[in-house]
Design a protein around this motif. Sequence first.
Motif, PDB file in Angstrom:
ATOM      1  N   ARG A  58       0.828  -1.208   0.000  1.00 27.44           N
ATOM      2  CA  ARG A  58       0.000   0.000   0.000  1.00 27.44           C
ATOM      3  C   ARG A  58       0.859   1.253   0.000  1.00 27.44           C
ATOM      4  NH1 ARG A  58      -3.748  -2.349   3.846  1.00 27.44           N
ATOM      5  NH2 ARG A  58      -2.713  -1.209   5.495  1.00 27.44           N
ATOM      6  N   ASP A  59       2.002   1.192   0.697  1.00 29.99           N
ATOM      7  CA  ASP A  59       2.844   2.380   0.826  1.00 29.99           C
ATOM      8  C   ASP A  59       3.794   2.560  -0.351  1.00 29.99           C
ATOM      9  OD1 ASP A  59       1.641   2.910   3.206  1.00 29.99           O
ATOM     10  OD2 ASP A  59       3.211   2.024   4.450  1.00 29.99           O
ATOM     11  N   GLN A  60       3.814   1.623  -1.278  1.00 26.92           N
ATOM     12  CA  GLN A  60       4.701   1.743  -2.431  1.00 26.92           C
ATOM     13  C   GLN A  60       4.401   3.024  -3.200  1.00 26.92           C
ATOM     14  OE1 GLN A  60       6.075  -1.488  -5.332  1.00 26.92           O
ATOM     15  NE2 GLN A  60       4.173  -0.810  -6.252  1.00 26.92           N
ATOM     16  N   LYS A  61       5.444   3.736  -3.546  1.00 29.30           N
ATOM     17  CA  LYS A  61       5.306   4.979  -4.316  1.00 29.30           C
ATOM     18  C   LYS A  61       5.885   4.751  -5.708  1.00 29.30           C
ATOM     19  CE  LYS A  61       5.626   7.989  -0.240  1.00 29.30           C
ATOM     20  NZ  LYS A  61       5.673   6.869   0.735  1.00 29.30           N
ATOM     21  N   ILE A  62       5.079   5.033  -6.717  1.00 24.45           N
ATOM     22  CA  ILE A  62       5.497   4.854  -8.111  1.00 24.45           C
ATOM     23  C   ILE A  62       5.704   6.216  -8.755  1.00 24.45           C
ATOM     24  CG2 ILE A  62       4.727   4.075 -10.391  1.00 24.45           C
ATOM     25  CD1 ILE A  62       3.434   1.708  -9.080  1.00 24.45           C
ATOM     26  N   GLY A  63       6.789   6.357  -9.458  1.00 21.11           N
ATOM     27  CA  GLY A  63       7.088   7.595 -10.165  1.00 21.11           C
ATOM     28  C   GLY A  63       7.660   7.300 -11.542  1.00 21.11           C
ATOM     29  N   PHE A  64       7.913   8.349 -12.299  1.00 22.33           N
ATOM     30  CA  PHE A  64       8.448   8.199 -13.651  1.00 22.33           C
ATOM     31  C   PHE A  64       9.613   9.170 -13.839  1.00 22.33           C
ATOM     32  CE2 PHE A  64       4.187   6.602 -13.928  1.00 22.33           C
ATOM     33  CZ  PHE A  64       4.276   5.519 -14.790  1.00 22.33           C
ATOM     34  N   CYS A  65      10.585   8.723 -14.609  1.00 22.12           N
ATOM     35  CA  CYS A  65      11.698   9.606 -14.973  1.00 22.12           C
ATOM     36  C   CYS A  65      11.970   9.422 -16.461  1.00 22.12           C
ATOM     37  CB  CYS A  65      12.941   9.301 -14.146  1.00 22.12           C
ATOM     38  SG  CYS A  65      13.564   7.613 -14.319  1.00 22.12           S
ATOM     39  N   GLN A  66      12.735  10.322 -17.002  1.00 26.83           N
ATOM     40  CA  GLN A  66      13.007  10.281 -18.437  1.00 26.83           C
ATOM     41  C   GLN A  66      14.491  10.082 -18.685  1.00 26.83           C
ATOM     42  OE1 GLN A  66      10.598  12.720 -21.060  1.00 26.83           O
ATOM     43  NE2 GLN A  66      12.447  13.484 -22.058  1.00 26.83           N
ATOM     44  N   VAL A  67      14.802   9.098 -19.532  1.00 25.28           N
ATOM     45  CA  VAL A  67      16.181   8.828 -19.929  1.00 25.28           C
ATOM     46  C   VAL A  67      16.586   9.854 -20.981  1.00 25.28           C
ATOM     47  CG1 VAL A  67      17.755   7.003 -20.721  1.00 25.28           C
ATOM     48  CG2 VAL A  67      15.683   6.412 -19.458  1.00 25.28           C
ATOM     49  N   ARG A  68      17.859  10.010 -21.191  1.00 22.00           N
ATOM     50  CA  ARG A  68      18.335  11.052 -22.110  1.00 22.00           C
ATOM     51  C   ARG A  68      17.840  10.868 -23.543  1.00 22.00           C
ATOM     52  NH1 ARG A  68      24.723   9.407 -21.565  1.00 22.00           N
ATOM     53  NH2 ARG A  68      24.523   7.213 -22.136  1.00 22.00           N
ATOM     54  N   ASP A  69      17.440   9.610 -23.923  1.00 25.32           N
ATOM     55  CA  ASP A  69      16.896   9.415 -25.270  1.00 25.32           C
ATOM     56  C   ASP A  69      15.384   9.629 -25.323  1.00 25.32           C
ATOM     57  OD1 ASP A  69      15.869   7.185 -24.051  1.00 25.32           O
ATOM     58  OD2 ASP A  69      16.810   5.723 -25.370  1.00 25.32           O
ATOM     59  N   GLY A  70      14.792  10.088 -24.212  1.00 24.18           N
ATOM     60  CA  GLY A  70      13.374  10.378 -24.172  1.00 24.18           C
ATOM     61  C   GLY A  70      12.499   9.266 -23.634  1.00 24.18           C
ATOM     62  N   THR A  71      13.065   8.095 -23.382  1.00 22.89           N
ATOM     63  CA  THR A  71      12.285   6.966 -22.863  1.00 22.89           C
ATOM     64  C   THR A  71      11.844   7.241 -21.426  1.00 22.89           C
ATOM     65  OG1 THR A  71      13.553   5.436 -24.237  1.00 22.89           O
ATOM     66  CG2 THR A  71      12.329   4.490 -22.380  1.00 22.89           C
ATOM     67  N   LYS A  72      10.562   6.945 -21.144  1.00 21.63           N
ATOM     68  CA  LYS A  72      10.048   7.085 -19.786  1.00 21.63           C
ATOM     69  C   LYS A  72      10.195   5.764 -19.034  1.00 21.63           C
ATOM     70  CE  LYS A  72       6.652  10.746 -20.643  1.00 21.63           C
ATOM     71  NZ  LYS A  72       5.201  11.105 -20.632  1.00 21.63           N
ATOM     72  N   ILE A  73      10.780   5.855 -17.834  1.00 22.11           N
ATOM     73  CA  ILE A  73      11.008   4.674 -17.007  1.00 22.11           C
ATOM     74  C   ILE A  73      10.193   4.799 -15.726  1.00 22.11           C
ATOM     75  CG2 ILE A  73      12.728   3.357 -15.700  1.00 22.11           C
ATOM     76  CD1 ILE A  73      13.018   3.105 -18.714  1.00 22.11           C
ATOM     77  N   ALA A  74       9.470   3.741 -15.387  1.00 18.60           N
ATOM     78  CA  ALA A  74       8.680   3.708 -14.156  1.00 18.60           C
ATOM     79  C   ALA A  74       9.514   3.086 -13.050  1.00 18.60           C
ATOM     80  CB  ALA A  74       7.407   2.887 -14.360  1.00 18.60           C
ATOM     81  N   TYR A  75       9.499   3.716 -11.882  1.00 16.59           N
ATOM     82  CA  TYR A  75      10.243   3.180 -10.738  1.00 16.59           C
ATOM     83  C   TYR A  75       9.331   3.161  -9.513  1.00 16.59           C
ATOM     84  CZ  TYR A  75      10.683   8.095  -9.361  1.00 16.59           C
ATOM     85  OH  TYR A  75      10.408   9.390  -9.013  1.00 16.59           O
ATOM     86  N   ALA A  76       9.715   2.355  -8.526  1.00 11.37           N
ATOM     87  CA  ALA A  76       8.940   2.237  -7.289  1.00 11.37           C
ATOM     88  C   ALA A  76       9.873   2.260  -6.100  1.00 11.37           C
ATOM     89  CB  ALA A  76       8.123   0.946  -7.286  1.00 11.37           C
ATOM     90  N   THR A  77       9.441   2.918  -5.027  1.00 10.80           N
ATOM     91  CA  THR A  77      10.189   2.920  -3.770  1.00 10.80           C
ATOM     92  C   THR A  77       9.256   2.443  -2.667  1.00 10.80           C
ATOM     93  OG1 THR A  77       9.604   5.231  -3.304  1.00 10.80           O
ATOM     94  CG2 THR A  77      11.641   4.834  -4.518  1.00 10.80           C
ATOM     95  N   VAL A  78       9.809   1.703  -1.732  1.00 11.63           N
ATOM     96  CA  VAL A  78       9.012   1.202  -0.620  1.00 11.63           C
ATOM     97  C   VAL A  78       9.934   0.958   0.563  1.00 11.63           C
ATOM     98  CG1 VAL A  78       9.229  -1.235  -1.252  1.00 11.63           C
ATOM     99  CG2 VAL A  78       7.237  -0.486   0.028  1.00 11.63           C
TER     100      VAL A  78
END
Length: 513
Positions: A233-253
Amino acid sequence: MNEINEFKISLFGELTVSDGNGPVPLPASRKARALLAFLVTTDRPHRRERLCEMFWDLPDDPKAALRWALSKLRKVVDRPGAPHILADRERVAFCGEGVAVDLRDLRARLREGPSAMSLTELEAAAAQMTGVLLDGLDGAGDEVFDSWLMAERDDAEADRIEVLRRLARHPQATRAAAAKWRRLWQRADPEAEDAAAAPDGPSVTTPETGGPATSSPAGPGAFEAADRRAHLRDQKIGFCQVRDGTKIAYATVGDGPPLVKAANWLTHIEHDWDTPIWGACFADIARDRSFVRYDERGCGLSDWHVERLDLTAFVDDLEAVVDKLRLERFPLLGISQGAAVCIEYAVRHPDRVSRLILIGAYAIGWRHHASPEEIARREAVRQLTELGWGTDNPAYRHIFSQTFMPDATPDDLKWFDAFQRQTTSAANAARFQEAFGDIDVRDRLDQVQAPTIVLHATQDQRIPVEQGRLIARSIPGARFVPLDSRNHVLVDYEPAWAVCMAQIRSFLQETGI
């Protein structure tokens, strides 16, 4: 009254939406209502392809069905200047800013601590939680949706038990009221041994009110399950962008010093936490650390339609996540091909990697050492993947499941078959196989400066143990730990899993980093 108080979504009982003028009519379609419930409850972006598969796998044009449902839902929840249904070409999400969602808001209050909610708030919560969560939506989606719905109801029932427990022990509850709440608590959780022994009425005290501490209502097994649910439930999902424009989804918990896991063969940060394959491992790691993982390009919640799919791109993905989170120094965990990504990253950034943990690792892909027969076999598997990966027949994905986990239970293999299909497309699954064959970080091994531990199953059916030994011999000072298993991906009911986790924990504690 402002909109943040007027606009409400209730998930207890039947799904309802209301504003300052009263209830807002919902679409007649159960699938559209189920879609809204799923988006609101998960509170994270979802890929359009997955939503189509979950709710509209049968129509001739599931994408059109999804667009129709979203247009109906926008009329329900969007407000002038404040859209709540957010969608782009790849993902759909619900923005809950300015919306009161009963389940979400209750959980936030419960997390504030045992004494955060007043007696009146707890009584209101108990009354609110008597209805079945999202009543009437059973069967509105596929089996995955039904499984998710059952899990959400289990979690909601655990929340209700916690509310009843707090009411039964509240110092301001009358003796009669405390007895009532205790009976309801015991009925909801018969295994809670101290529910029957809970003192009556206002004589009950807690550490927060200066009185003696009380024992927990559940045993160790219940605590472990509750911790898993709380982490998820507490997992936080975010997105970042690689230098070639690709969006990467990450999670922290979790809390504590960070530990970063590089992506490996087909992940999905929405689904891989609470699973029979990864769940126990992730929960063990996150007990006393902030655990960071991500979906590499081409799978999960990250962009699927990408031009680059190779080792350099995989390392770029890891760099983007670490930079986004502004992590300065951390241990790095690599499993299977993720180990090569970790090795390359550790050489590029020796100041950031404090420790290196490699499981089932290899430094050289199959293409560099395969015989002509092996190359022909790999090509045949790649073609089978392109033809059958996205079908309902699991045989095509079973090729991988059987070599990843030959000693897993049939249920776990069935789950892994289904999971692989959720994570990526047939075309990308084939591209991954090609990309992994090209990996070669042999010339980087002697440049690794971080203390390293290499753990490898002695009878690994996917990556021979000699690959792990090669890495351990070549990295200065690396430690090699053989694991008595045939599984490339360890499962938590085999002895080798316990050995692996104990070795990792000991390795991380050696210098306190």
